[in-house]
Design a protein around this motif. Structure first.
Motif, PDB file in Angstrom:
ATOM      1  N   GLY A 110       0.796  -1.227   0.000  1.00 42.68           N
ATOM      2  CA  GLY A 110       0.000   0.000   0.000  1.00 42.68           C
ATOM      3  C   GLY A 110       0.824   1.271   0.000  1.00 42.68           C
ATOM      4  O   GLY A 110       0.274   2.365  -0.113  1.00 42.68           O
ATOM      5  N   ASN A 111       2.158   1.150   0.112  1.00 36.71           N
ATOM      6  CA  ASN A 111       2.998   2.342   0.043  1.00 36.71           C
ATOM      7  C   ASN A 111       3.279   2.666  -1.414  1.00 36.71           C
ATOM      8  O   ASN A 111       3.735   1.814  -2.175  1.00 36.71           O
ATOM      9  CB  ASN A 111       4.320   2.148   0.795  1.00 36.71           C
ATOM     10  N   ILE A 112       2.988   3.886  -1.804  1.00 36.23           N
ATOM     11  CA  ILE A 112       3.249   4.343  -3.165  1.00 36.23           C
ATOM     12  C   ILE A 112       4.596   5.055  -3.224  1.00 36.23           C
ATOM     13  O   ILE A 112       5.388   4.838  -4.126  1.00 36.23           O
ATOM     14  CB  ILE A 112       2.095   5.244  -3.670  1.00 36.23           C
ATOM     15  N   SER A 113       4.859   5.912  -2.241  1.00 33.92           N
ATOM     16  CA  SER A 113       6.180   6.537  -2.126  1.00 33.92           C
ATOM     17  C   SER A 113       6.393   6.992  -0.685  1.00 33.92           C
ATOM     18  O   SER A 113       5.435   7.232   0.060  1.00 33.92           O
ATOM     19  CB  SER A 113       6.346   7.710  -3.096  1.00 33.92           C
ATOM     20  N   PHE A 114       7.653   7.084  -0.314  1.00 33.43           N
ATOM     21  CA  PHE A 114       8.027   7.464   1.046  1.00 33.43           C
ATOM     22  C   PHE A 114       9.340   8.230   0.951  1.00 33.43           C
ATOM     23  O   PHE A 114      10.404   7.645   0.777  1.00 33.43           O
ATOM     24  CB  PHE A 114       8.188   6.206   1.908  1.00 33.43           C
ATOM     25  N   GLU A 126       4.809  11.083   2.541  1.00 31.34           N
ATOM     26  CA  GLU A 126       4.383   9.708   2.333  1.00 31.34           C
ATOM     27  C   GLU A 126       3.135   9.685   1.458  1.00 31.34           C
ATOM     28  O   GLU A 126       2.253  10.522   1.629  1.00 31.34           O
ATOM     29  CB  GLU A 126       4.037   9.052   3.666  1.00 31.34           C
ATOM     30  N   VAL A 127       3.065   8.725   0.562  1.00 33.96           N
ATOM     31  CA  VAL A 127       1.868   8.531  -0.253  1.00 33.96           C
ATOM     32  C   VAL A 127       1.454   7.072  -0.084  1.00 33.96           C
ATOM     33  O   VAL A 127       2.256   6.158  -0.332  1.00 33.96           O
ATOM     34  CB  VAL A 127       2.110   8.871  -1.743  1.00 33.96           C
ATOM     35  N   TRP A 128       0.206   6.895   0.336  1.00 36.46           N
ATOM     36  CA  TRP A 128      -0.342   5.567   0.618  1.00 36.46           C
ATOM     37  C   TRP A 128      -1.553   5.314  -0.252  1.00 36.46           C
ATOM     38  O   TRP A 128      -2.296   6.243  -0.582  1.00 36.46           O
ATOM     39  CB  TRP A 128      -0.724   5.453   2.101  1.00 36.46           C
ATOM     40  N   GLN A 129      -1.771   4.064  -0.572  1.00 38.18           N
ATOM     41  CA  GLN A 129      -2.884   3.667  -1.443  1.00 38.18           C
ATOM     42  C   GLN A 129      -4.235   4.054  -0.848  1.00 38.18           C
ATOM     43  O   GLN A 129      -5.102   4.550  -1.555  1.00 38.18           O
ATOM     44  CB  GLN A 129      -2.825   2.163  -1.664  1.00 38.18           C
ATOM     45  N   ASP A 130      -4.415   3.815   0.461  1.00 35.20           N
ATOM     46  CA  ASP A 130      -5.699   4.100   1.104  1.00 35.20           C
ATOM     47  C   ASP A 130      -5.514   4.132   2.624  1.00 35.20           C
ATOM     48  O   ASP A 130      -4.402   3.924   3.126  1.00 35.20           O
ATOM     49  CB  ASP A 130      -6.753   3.044   0.717  1.00 35.20           C
ATOM     50  N   MET A 131      -6.605   4.383   3.348  1.00 34.01           N
ATOM     51  CA  MET A 131      -6.533   4.472   4.804  1.00 34.01           C
ATOM     52  C   MET A 131      -6.170   3.131   5.436  1.00 34.01           C
ATOM     53  O   MET A 131      -5.560   3.095   6.499  1.00 34.01           O
ATOM     54  CB  MET A 131      -7.838   5.005   5.397  1.00 34.01           C
ATOM     55  N   GLN A 132      -6.531   2.049   4.811  1.00 31.41           N
ATOM     56  CA  GLN A 132      -6.156   0.729   5.329  1.00 31.41           C
ATOM     57  C   GLN A 132      -4.631   0.585   5.345  1.00 31.41           C
ATOM     58  O   GLN A 132      -4.057   0.070   6.308  1.00 31.41           O
ATOM     59  CB  GLN A 132      -6.792  -0.379   4.506  1.00 31.41           C
TER      60      GLN A 132
END
Length: 98
Positions: A34-38, A54-60
């Motif tokens: 679920g991590n897109i970038s960090f 940080e960029v995450w796919q969703d809240m989960q």
């Protein structure tokens, strides 16, 4: 998509230790589902300020990250490095097609 900005104002005396202790968090977070970038960056205008973007796919994915061992371990020690409270901003967004 969830975007998180975390700003760290670090005690200059503890900066080297902070930079050493944050490396496992960065590496493990980048490998999470679920991590897109960090990204971890030093502020070029403020000597002892660092930011995570940080960029995450969703809240989960964010929830999973926030309960991970590497995150909870780092957060437990983070206050000892800070000169002001950690500033965290979260945004919800989608990529624009330009």
């Amino acid at each position: 998509m969830i975007i998180i900005h975390a700003t760290f104002h670090i005690n200059p005396v503890k900066q080297d230790l902070f930079l050493e202790e944050i490396q496992p968090l960065i590496a493990a977070s980048r490998n999470e589902t679920g991590n897109i970038s960090f990204l971890f960056q030093k502020d070029t205008e403020n000597e002892n300020v660092f930011m995570m973007v940080e960029v995450w796919q969703d809240m989960q994915a964010v929830s999973s990250h926030n309960s991970s061992e590497h995150f909870t371990k780092f957060v437990a020690n983070a206050k000892s490095f800070l000169t002001v409270p950690l500033e965290v901003k979260a945004f919800e967004g989608q990529p624009l097609k330009l």
